[in-house]
Motif scaffolding. Sequence first.
Motif, PDB file in Angstrom:
ATOM      1  N   SER A  41       0.852  -1.190   0.000  1.00 27.97           N
ATOM      2  CA  SER A  41       0.000   0.000   0.000  1.00 27.97           C
ATOM      3  C   SER A  41       0.885   1.236   0.000  1.00 27.97           C
ATOM      4  N   PRO A  42       0.324   2.412  -0.282  1.00 29.14           N
ATOM      5  CA  PRO A  42       1.105   3.650  -0.195  1.00 29.14           C
ATOM      6  C   PRO A  42       1.614   3.927   1.228  1.00 29.14           C
ATOM      7  N   LEU A  43       1.028   3.273   2.223  1.00 29.93           N
ATOM      8  CA  LEU A  43       1.461   3.441   3.609  1.00 29.93           C
ATOM      9  C   LEU A  43       2.331   2.281   4.073  1.00 29.93           C
ATOM     10  N   GLY A  44       2.760   1.445   3.147  1.00 26.30           N
ATOM     11  CA  GLY A  44       3.531   0.273   3.519  1.00 26.30           C
ATOM     12  C   GLY A  44       2.612  -0.867   3.936  1.00 26.30           C
ATOM     13  N   ALA A  45       3.206  -1.939   4.449  1.00 25.18           N
ATOM     14  CA  ALA A  45       2.427  -3.080   4.917  1.00 25.18           C
ATOM     15  C   ALA A  45       1.861  -2.770   6.304  1.00 25.18           C
ATOM     16  N   PHE A  46       0.595  -3.135   6.507  1.00 23.61           N
ATOM     17  CA  PHE A  46      -0.021  -2.917   7.812  1.00 23.61           C
ATOM     18  C   PHE A  46      -1.296  -3.748   7.906  1.00 23.61           C
ATOM     19  N   ALA A  47      -1.827  -3.824   9.110  1.00 23.01           N
ATOM     20  CA  ALA A  47      -3.123  -4.465   9.348  1.00 23.01           C
ATOM     21  C   ALA A  47      -3.948  -3.562  10.245  1.00 23.01           C
ATOM     22  N   ASP A  48      -5.251  -3.528   9.988  1.00 23.90           N
ATOM     23  CA  ASP A  48      -6.166  -2.763  10.820  1.00 23.90           C
ATOM     24  C   ASP A  48      -7.435  -3.570  11.024  1.00 23.90           C
ATOM     25  N   ALA A  49      -8.221  -3.190  12.010  1.00 21.61           N
ATOM     26  CA  ALA A  49      -9.468  -3.899  12.288  1.00 21.61           C
ATOM     27  C   ALA A  49     -10.594  -2.899  12.464  1.00 21.61           C
ATOM     28  N   MET A  50     -11.733  -3.223  11.868  1.00 18.36           N
ATOM     29  CA  MET A  50     -12.955  -2.465  12.062  1.00 18.36           C
ATOM     30  C   MET A  50     -13.897  -3.342  12.882  1.00 18.36           C
ATOM     31  N   VAL A  51     -14.310  -2.847  14.023  1.00 15.90           N
ATOM     32  CA  VAL A  51     -15.122  -3.624  14.962  1.00 15.90           C
ATOM     33  C   VAL A  51     -16.468  -2.936  15.130  1.00 15.90           C
ATOM     34  N   GLU A  52     -17.549  -3.701  14.989  1.00 16.11           N
ATOM     35  CA  GLU A  52     -18.884  -3.177  15.267  1.00 16.11           C
ATOM     36  C   GLU A  52     -19.525  -4.076  16.330  1.00 16.11           C
ATOM     37  N   THR A  53     -19.840  -3.484  17.474  1.00 15.08           N
ATOM     38  CA  THR A  53     -20.365  -4.252  18.589  1.00 15.08           C
ATOM     39  C   THR A  53     -21.856  -4.522  18.411  1.00 15.08           C
ATOM     40  N   ALA A  54     -22.395  -5.341  19.310  1.00 14.31           N
ATOM     41  CA  ALA A  54     -23.806  -5.712  19.215  1.00 14.31           C
ATOM     42  C   ALA A  54     -24.719  -4.499  19.312  1.00 14.31           C
TER      43      ALA A  54
END
Length: 214
Positions: A41-54
């Motif tokens: 990616s343009p920001l380099g390698a990374f991981a992110d998480a999107m969390v939606e609770t109940a």
Amino acid sequence: MTATPPRPAPRPTQRLAFTGTITGVGSTSGTRVVVGHWRHSPLGAFADAMVETADGNRVLVAPRQDVADLVASTYSFDEVRVEPVECVAVPTWLTFASPSLRLSVGVGRRTPTGWALRAVPRPVAVAPAWTLVTDPAARVLQRGVRTRGRTGVGPEARREWYGATDHHRVDAVAGWWEGVPLGSLADVRPATSFGFSSSPVAPSRTDVVSTIEL
């Protein structure tokens, strides 16, 4: 006679491509998680998480401020957390670890959708124009899934395209959100509401090139 001031020149558009996988899972606790594991990616390698609770609270977990700024300006969240993140992804499983989220996902067989995606030449599959074909199909075959659309409003509005190249089912999940067990694997219901597209209802991992136009 007052001269009309010149109009400001339009800002040039810029397209950013992110190559990696998107893994979407539901849980019996009602919390749904979407993990982006981006190899290039343009920001380099990374991981992110999107969390939606109940209860519908949407949280972004990002490893760095630059990632948080870009993702939060592209999608919708109620809270953004910048935390140390460790993510390991191999063909059969994925782990994501941060102070807020611990997640382990078992990845299963390629789906019929995955076999169909692999039959498309990669240069065609990842081109934004190809979504003119895949978006209508996704709407019919995968409820809530879109491959092209707009995110944000006003000056921050952006266009985005998802070019999928493979698709695998998810067979198992384990983990904790804020120290509370997620429970066992469940469908992604209700649909996530971070952007114009949700994850497929059936938990899965998709190989994808996401293109964002700024």
